[in-house]
Design a protein around this motif. Structure first.
Motif, mmCIF file in Angstrom:
data_model
loop_
_atom_site.group_PDB
_atom_site.id
_atom_site.type_symbol
_atom_site.label_atom_id
_atom_site.label_comp_id
_atom_site.label_asym_id
_atom_site.label_seq_id
_atom_site.Cartn_x
_atom_site.Cartn_y
_atom_site.Cartn_z
ATOM 1 N N GLY A 139 -23.977 2.127 30.067
ATOM 2 C CA GLY A 139 -23.559 2.882 31.244
ATOM 3 C C GLY A 139 -23.871 2.119 32.527
ATOM 4 O O GLY A 139 -23.055 2.102 33.461
ATOM 5 N N CYS A 140 -25.037 1.474 32.573
ATOM 6 C CA CYS A 140 -25.407 0.660 33.735
ATOM 7 C C CYS A 140 -24.409 -0.473 33.945
ATOM 8 O O CYS A 140 -24.035 -0.787 35.083
ATOM 9 N N MET A 141 -23.975 -1.077 32.849
ATOM 10 C CA MET A 141 -23.036 -2.190 32.934
ATOM 11 C C MET A 141 -21.714 -1.738 33.553
ATOM 12 O O MET A 141 -21.180 -2.386 34.463
ATOM 13 N N ASP A 152 -17.683 -2.827 48.013
ATOM 14 C CA ASP A 152 -16.992 -3.872 48.757
ATOM 15 C C ASP A 152 -15.710 -3.344 49.399
ATOM 16 O O ASP A 152 -15.226 -3.902 50.378
ATOM 17 N N SER A 153 -15.175 -2.249 48.854
ATOM 18 C CA SER A 153 -13.890 -1.764 49.336
ATOM 19 C C SER A 153 -14.017 -0.430 50.052
ATOM 20 O O SER A 153 -14.428 -0.370 51.211
ATOM 21 N N ARG A 154 -13.709 0.660 49.387
ATOM 22 C CA ARG A 154 -13.539 1.941 50.068
ATOM 23 C C ARG A 154 -14.839 2.609 50.513
ATOM 24 O O ARG A 154 -14.953 3.088 51.638
ATOM 25 N N LEU A 155 -15.809 2.678 49.627
ATOM 26 C CA LEU A 155 -17.003 3.469 49.926
ATOM 27 C C LEU A 155 -17.981 2.769 50.848
ATOM 28 O O LEU A 155 -18.719 3.421 51.590
ATOM 29 N N GLY A 156 -18.024 1.461 50.792
ATOM 30 C CA GLY A 156 -19.035 0.738 51.553
ATOM 31 C C GLY A 156 -20.369 0.754 50.849
ATOM 32 O O GLY A 156 -20.548 1.398 49.806
ATOM 33 N N ARG A 157 -21.349 0.048 51.419
ATOM 34 C CA ARG A 157 -22.670 -0.034 50.781
ATOM 35 C C ARG A 157 -23.395 1.312 50.809
ATOM 36 O O ARG A 157 -23.889 1.804 49.796
ATOM 37 N N LYS A 158 -23.443 1.943 51.981
ATOM 38 C CA LYS A 158 -24.151 3.213 52.108
ATOM 39 C C LYS A 158 -23.441 4.330 51.358
ATOM 40 O O LYS A 158 -24.085 5.168 50.703
ATOM 41 N N GLY A 159 -22.116 4.361 51.434
ATOM 42 C CA GLY A 159 -21.362 5.393 50.734
ATOM 43 C C GLY A 159 -21.573 5.327 49.231
ATOM 44 O O GLY A 159 -21.752 6.354 48.562
ATOM 45 N N SER A 160 -21.571 4.118 48.678
ATOM 46 C CA SER A 160 -21.798 3.955 47.234
ATOM 47 C C SER A 160 -23.212 4.368 46.853
ATOM 48 O O SER A 160 -23.426 5.010 45.817
ATOM 49 N N LEU A 161 -24.189 4.004 47.688
ATOM 50 C CA LEU A 161 -25.572 4.381 47.405
ATOM 51 C C LEU A 161 -25.737 5.895 47.425
ATOM 52 O O LEU A 161 -26.472 6.464 46.611
ATOM 53 N N THR A 162 -25.040 6.557 48.319
ATOM 54 C CA THR A 162 -25.089 8.016 48.389
ATOM 55 C C THR A 162 -24.548 8.645 47.111
ATOM 56 O O THR A 162 -25.159 9.547 46.528
ATOM 57 N N VAL A 163 -23.404 8.149 46.651
ATOM 58 C CA VAL A 163 -22.770 8.706 45.454
ATOM 59 C C VAL A 163 -23.649 8.519 44.226
ATOM 60 O O VAL A 163 -23.848 9.457 43.438
ATOM 61 N N VAL A 164 -24.197 7.319 44.035
ATOM 62 C CA VAL A 164 -24.997 7.065 42.828
ATOM 63 C C VAL A 164 -26.282 7.897 42.824
ATOM 64 O O VAL A 164 -26.744 8.333 41.757
ATOM 65 N N CYS A 165 -26.861 8.147 43.989
ATOM 66 C CA CYS A 165 -28.068 8.968 44.041
ATOM 67 C C CYS A 165 -27.762 10.425 43.709
ATOM 68 O O CYS A 165 -28.555 11.107 43.036
ATOM 69 N N ILE A 166 -26.613 10.914 44.158
ATOM 70 C CA ILE A 166 -26.202 12.285 43.814
ATOM 71 C C ILE A 166 -26.016 12.406 42.304
ATOM 72 O O ILE A 166 -26.516 13.344 41.672
ATOM 73 N N LEU A 167 -25.312 11.451 41.712
ATOM 74 C CA LEU A 167 -25.071 11.482 40.268
ATOM 75 C C LEU A 167 -26.375 11.338 39.492
ATOM 76 O O LEU A 167 -26.564 11.993 38.448
ATOM 77 N N ASN A 168 -27.268 10.482 39.946
ATOM 78 C CA ASN A 168 -28.558 10.322 39.275
ATOM 79 C C ASN A 168 -29.337 11.622 39.231
ATOM 80 O O ASN A 168 -29.931 11.980 38.199
ATOM 81 N N ALA A 169 -29.386 12.310 40.352
ATOM 82 C CA ALA A 169 -30.125 13.571 40.409
ATOM 83 C C ALA A 169 -29.524 14.608 39.463
ATOM 84 O O ALA A 169 -30.250 15.326 38.759
ATOM 85 N N ILE A 170 -28.191 14.669 39.418
ATOM 86 C CA ILE A 170 -27.521 15.660 38.565
ATOM 87 C C ILE A 170 -27.713 15.335 37.086
ATOM 88 O O ILE A 170 -28.181 16.167 36.297
ATOM 89 N N PHE A 171 -27.347 14.119 36.699
ATOM 90 C CA PHE A 171 -27.416 13.752 35.279
ATOM 91 C C PHE A 171 -28.850 13.687 34.768
ATOM 92 O O PHE A 171 -29.124 14.041 33.612
ATOM 93 N N LEU A 186 -25.065 11.208 25.425
ATOM 94 C CA LEU A 186 -24.016 11.235 26.434
ATOM 95 C C LEU A 186 -24.596 11.269 27.844
ATOM 96 O O LEU A 186 -24.139 10.526 28.733
ATOM 97 N N LEU A 187 -25.599 12.103 28.062
ATOM 98 C CA LEU A 187 -26.185 12.220 29.395
ATOM 99 C C LEU A 187 -26.949 10.960 29.798
ATOM 100 O O LEU A 187 -26.980 10.600 30.982
ATOM 101 N N ARG A 188 -27.539 10.287 28.827
ATOM 102 C CA ARG A 188 -28.191 9.019 29.158
ATOM 103 C C ARG A 188 -27.159 7.954 29.538
ATOM 104 O O ARG A 188 -27.400 7.117 30.401
ATOM 105 N N PHE A 189 -25.995 8.002 28.905
ATOM 106 C CA PHE A 189 -24.918 7.086 29.285
ATOM 107 C C PHE A 189 -24.462 7.359 30.714
ATOM 108 O O PHE A 189 -24.279 6.430 31.509
#
Length: 537
Positions: A139-141, A152-171, A186-189
């Protein structure tokens, strides 16, 4: 005699005409904007690592502790607890519960201590422990590649970091309520998918606003946060002995980071620049200069590499108004990296090095379960052992360069892994093998840390996260392999780790040195600045 007649119109014309003819403007005296790369602007006007960069760096790098929580929690959640005999037909001298009569033994520590205990992942089912750990890194890969591109494209550095932290907290929290092994898998993936983007987004976001002469030390310092996260996790795991409560306790910090820290983090000015949003980029650069007690003049504007190298065109000079100059957004992808001879060769080498380095680093981290010592203490010692490696590497990095350090740290780790493979697993030999593992972690932690700053400097801004994401994917592939090597036990894992350390050092020999080289923004700017790529690579 009559006075000579004077034409009134001539008098008026004479009064209105200037005594001296107006001089024509000298084209050479027209004020031209000073167009600078971000690195040049940081060095000349804003400061390379002042109070603004220090604050931004610390806040952003806290995300590394979150990655440590979600990655290393498996050491405690999936551990095999101790057992004891409770009836006849049980042999206290047995090394495992395999072959013992059901009901003749029990787990020590009560029910729910680990997934191994709850779902019986022992003996013929032991491979499932390695499988869930490998699935997490798979999953990390995928996440590293996905969020590397998005940042690099749409979300930007901060936007991507925001999304991954939200998903981390939920999963992460949902994992605690897994009803069976397959939902847990599945949830670990999914947790791995979001975790794969945390480190690379945080690293690039933290280091891109730092000046070139300070970037190496700053980049090496990010991993202190990762190691500190591992050390803190060992304490959290000691308090929360149930694997379900541990997952919740290790996921809540991601939510706190979102609410308390992220609002005070700025987007990368380099990302704004390559996206054509110069106003936003200049606003951040002015803020950096202001917080650092410096002044950024009005006649200075950010430019991409090739723009800064060229003389400004006349129409650009005449239309210049503060920071209102604009250019089209420049995008890049992994395809661009592969098409360029310079970056293609560099990507091949960094992928190979990241793979071998990850096999050793994660393999030694997970192998603590085979050392038959105190698990909490051993994880803590490994985390503490990493910190001097970061310090020493950071001190020597700008003195000897990236390339010699990458070679030396990997060979150092490989040597002690080979020594550990010849030591026994009982008595004093067990302690010595643990020491070899700690020294192996010491060397490879320095490499793992160095690779982030090295990879960042090898590729331009427009494809930096895509390339770093690809290298991180290779690291996750190595991490996928590591649990299966660890499951084999004995001295074999140390042999594999030793081979990987030596091979990684060999590959690093063919990388170019990036010490004191500019951090380029575009592919064209890098090719222009590097000159003949055949010499550089």
């Amino acid at each position: 005699m009559s006075a000579p007649s004077t034409d009134v119109s001539d008098l008026v014309s004479g009064v209105r005409s200037p005594l001296l003819a107006a001089a024509k403007p000298d084209p050479g005296q027209i004020s031209k904007p000073e167009r600078l790369r971000i690195d040049d602007m940081l060095q000349k006007y804003c400061g390379e690592f002042g109070w603004w960069q220090l604050r931004h760096f610390v806040l952003t790098s806290l995300a590394w502790a979150l990655e440590a929580f979600h990655t290393m929690v498996m050491i405690f959640a999936d551990r095999e607890p101790g057992w004891r005999c409770v009836g006849s037909g049980c042999d206290e001298a047995a090394k495992s519960v395999c072959g013992l009569r059901p009901g003749s033994w029990e787990w020590v520590g009560g029910p729910g201590g680990s997934t191994v205990e709850e779902w019986g992942l022992v003996c013929g089912e032991k491979f499932k422990v390695g499988l869930v750990q490998a699935i997490f890194f798979a999953g990390c890969m995928i996440g590293a590649g996905t969020f590397g591109h998005l940042s690099d494209s749409r979300l930007g550095r901060k936007g991507s970091l925001t999304v991954v932290c939200i998903l981390n907290a939920i999963f992460g929290c949902l994992t605690a309520f897994s009803p069976d092994y397959f939902i847990y898998l599945l949830l670990r993936f999914l947790t791995g998918f979001s975790t794969g983007g945390v480190g690379l987004c945080a690293f690039v976001l933290a280091t891109e606003p730092v000046g070139p002469t300070k970037r190496g030390v700053a980049g090496m310092s990010t991993f202190y946060f990762f190691s500190t996260g591992i050390a803190i996790l060992s304490g959290i795991a000691y308090i929360f002995r149930s694997w379900r409560s541990l997952y919740i306790a290790s996921s809540i910090p991601s939510l706190l980071f979102l609410l308390i820290v992220l609002p005070f983090i700025s987007e990368s000015p380099r990302w704004y620049l390559v996206r054509g949003r110069i106003n936003e980029a200049m606003k951040i650069m002015r803020k950096i200069a202001q917080y650092n007690g410096l002044n950024l003049p009005d006649g200075v504007v950010l430019a991409l590499d090739e723009e800064a190298n060229d003389t400004p065109d006349e129409h650009l000079t005449q239309s210049f108004k503060g920071e209102s100059m604009k250019h089209e957004a420049i995008t890049g992808s992994l395809v661009d990296v592969i098409q360029s001879p310079i970056t293609r060769f560099r990507l091949f080498l960094t992928v190979g090095i990241n793979f071998t380095c990850s096999v050793v680093y994660y393999g030694l981290s997970l192998n603590v379960v085979n050392l038959e010592t105190n698990l909490y203490l051993n994880v803590l010692l490994n985390a503490v052992a990493e910190m001097p490696a970061f310090t020493i590497t950071a001190i020597l990095l700008d003195k000897f360069g990236r390339k010699p350090m990458a070679i030396g740290t990997q060979l150092f780790s490989g040597l002690f892994c080979f020594v550990g493979s010849f030591l026994g697993s009982s008595g004093i030999w067990k302690i010595l093998r643990m020491g070899c593992g700690i020294l192996g972690i010491f060397g490879m932690a320095g490499t793992y840390n160095l690779l982030f700053i090295y990879t960042t400097e090898l590729f331009p801004t427009v494809v930096r996260n895509a390339a770093l994401g690809c290298a991180t994917q290779a690291a996750q592939m190595g991490a996928i392999l590591a649990p299966f090597v660890v499951v084999l036990g004995g001295g074999f894992p140390f042999i594999v780790f030793g081979v990987c350390g030596v091979l990684g050092g060999f590959l690093a020999y063919y990388l170019p040195e990036t010490l004191n080289r500019p951090l380029y923004d575009t592919m064209g700017g890098m090719e222009y600045g590097e000159g003949d790529w055949r010499v550089n690579v």
